[in-house]
Design a protein around this motif. Sequence first.
Motif, PDB file in Angstrom:
ATOM      1  N   LEU A 270      68.848  29.277  80.401  1.00  0.00           N
ATOM      2  CA  LEU A 270      69.023  29.156  81.676  1.00  0.00           C
ATOM      3  C   LEU A 270      67.580  28.889  82.417  1.00  0.00           C
ATOM      4  O   LEU A 270      66.566  29.545  81.874  1.00  0.00           O
ATOM      5  N   PRO A 271      67.774  27.942  83.398  1.00  0.00           N
ATOM      6  CA  PRO A 271      66.466  27.612  84.006  1.00  0.00           C
ATOM      7  C   PRO A 271      66.215  28.829  85.064  1.00  0.00           C
ATOM      8  O   PRO A 271      66.999  29.696  85.495  1.00  0.00           O
TER       9      PRO A 271
ATOM     10  N   GLN B 216      77.615  17.177  70.367  1.00  0.00           N
ATOM     11  CA  GLN B 216      76.315  16.959  70.677  1.00  0.00           C
ATOM     12  C   GLN B 216      75.937  17.980  72.219  1.00  0.00           C
ATOM     13  O   GLN B 216      74.727  17.658  72.589  1.00  0.00           O
ATOM     14  N   ASP B 217      76.761  18.945  72.246  1.00  0.00           N
ATOM     15  CA  ASP B 217      76.259  19.963  72.991  1.00  0.00           C
ATOM     16  C   ASP B 217      74.930  20.815  72.294  1.00  0.00           C
ATOM     17  O   ASP B 217      75.069  20.612  71.084  1.00  0.00           O
ATOM     18  N   ASP B 218      74.167  21.330  73.011  1.00  0.00           N
ATOM     19  CA  ASP B 218      72.877  22.219  72.577  1.00  0.00           C
ATOM     20  C   ASP B 218      73.229  23.518  72.371  1.00  0.00           C
ATOM     21  O   ASP B 218      72.086  24.213  71.867  1.00  0.00           O
ATOM     22  N   ILE B 219      74.462  23.925  72.240  1.00  0.00           N
ATOM     23  CA  ILE B 219      74.789  25.226  71.654  1.00  0.00           C
ATOM     24  C   ILE B 219      75.011  25.325  70.245  1.00  0.00           C
ATOM     25  O   ILE B 219      75.782  24.499  69.700  1.00  0.00           O
ATOM     26  N   ASP B 220      74.195  26.200  69.575  1.00  0.00           N
ATOM     27  CA  ASP B 220      74.013  26.287  68.214  1.00  0.00           C
ATOM     28  C   ASP B 220      75.364  26.762  67.754  1.00  0.00           C
ATOM     29  O   ASP B 220      76.364  27.491  68.280  1.00  0.00           O
TER      30      ASP B 220
ATOM     31  N   ARG C  35      70.876  17.033  85.071  1.00  0.00           N
ATOM     32  CA  ARG C  35      70.517  15.919  84.361  1.00  0.00           C
ATOM     33  C   ARG C  35      70.949  16.095  82.936  1.00  0.00           C
ATOM     34  O   ARG C  35      71.397  15.243  82.250  1.00  0.00           O
ATOM     35  N   LYS C  36      70.293  17.224  82.310  1.00  0.00           N
ATOM     36  CA  LYS C  36      70.307  17.364  80.932  1.00  0.00           C
ATOM     37  C   LYS C  36      71.890  17.568  80.506  1.00  0.00           C
ATOM     38  O   LYS C  36      72.320  17.087  79.477  1.00  0.00           O
ATOM     39  N   GLN C  37      72.766  18.285  81.367  1.00  0.00           N
ATOM     40  CA  GLN C  37      74.171  18.795  80.886  1.00  0.00           C
ATOM     41  C   GLN C  37      74.896  17.548  81.177  1.00  0.00           C
ATOM     42  O   GLN C  37      75.966  17.530  80.388  1.00  0.00           O
TER      43      GLN C  37
ATOM     44  N   ASP D 250      64.375  24.640  92.524  1.00  0.00           N
ATOM     45  CA  ASP D 250      65.245  23.400  92.586  1.00  0.00           C
ATOM     46  C   ASP D 250      65.008  22.283  91.498  1.00  0.00           C
ATOM     47  O   ASP D 250      65.750  21.586  91.177  1.00  0.00           O
ATOM     48  N   ALA D 251      63.712  22.308  91.180  1.00  0.00           N
ATOM     49  CA  ALA D 251      63.467  21.321  90.226  1.00  0.00           C
ATOM     50  C   ALA D 251      63.926  21.542  88.784  1.00  0.00           C
ATOM     51  O   ALA D 251      64.594  20.826  88.281  1.00  0.00           O
ATOM     52  N   ALA D 252      63.914  22.696  88.650  1.00  0.00           N
ATOM     53  CA  ALA D 252      64.235  22.993  87.146  1.00  0.00           C
ATOM     54  C   ALA D 252      65.950  23.009  86.978  1.00  0.00           C
ATOM     55  O   ALA D 252      66.512  22.412  86.274  1.00  0.00           O
ATOM     56  N   LEU D 253      66.556  23.340  88.422  1.00  0.00           N
ATOM     57  CA  LEU D 253      67.907  23.169  88.414  1.00  0.00           C
ATOM     58  C   LEU D 253      68.490  21.849  88.247  1.00  0.00           C
ATOM     59  O   LEU D 253      69.604  21.332  87.718  1.00  0.00           O
TER      60      LEU D 253
END
Length: 252
Positions: free
Chosen positions: A120-121, A191-195, A134-136, A126-129
């Motif tokens: 979690l960011p 392709q999700d980043d959850i292991d 964008r990433k998700q 705001d920039a991190a969120l």
Amino acid sequence: MSVPERVSLLCLPCAGASATMYMRWRPLLPRWIEVVPIELPGRGTRMGEAFVEDFDALVARICTEQAAALRGRFMLFGHSMGALLVYGVAQRLRARGLPLPLALLASGSSAPSQRDPGRLPDTHDDAALTADLRKQGGTPEEVFASAELMRITLDTLGADYRVCESFSYDARVSDAPLPLPMPVHVFAGRQDDIDVPRMEAWSSHAGDAFTLDWFDGGHFFIRQREAAFLDALVRRVGQALAGGRHASHAVA
């Protein structure tokens, strides 16, 4: 082929979203599945209400507000944060001896026992969120282009991530949470980043049937591969209604 008896599918949204994310499913699913989107405080039709930023408090609120819907023939579905919430709702219902869902369906979320807070960011940055949005993926470009919509989205996302941060599975170890006495059907994006092990760990929470369906796509594979996902969702709901108990892994 006989049509299954009608069942309500109560749906909880992902972080930063409102119940409207599930409205489009209504005409796409068979009539015997009644989609019931649940709106959380602080968004959508409840925009004027304060956010609830504590996991246990939000679960308690959902159980109180949806008491009438949480009876009869119903199942719970949640994507991402929504998956964690439906797990909490199911556990709270069981702890209080209330009617349980016929099945729990979880999408795009690590198992409760395998949560990774480091993903979690900073919820006040705001920039991190924005970078996280964008990433998700899954956020329309018009939202990024509108200062007003971005403010609403970032405020909601930050509040929801604080809900996720406040969840602590370790705190529940002393209560020895047993596997849920119902089928647990899980959906994941390849392709999700959850292991992968964090997704597979949902099996430890299932005391009945367990399935894990994989789809091409990232965190919002439920939109990227909507037709294939909804086909799998209908199949798993039908399996739960039929009392299927076998475990399986599938790829779409």
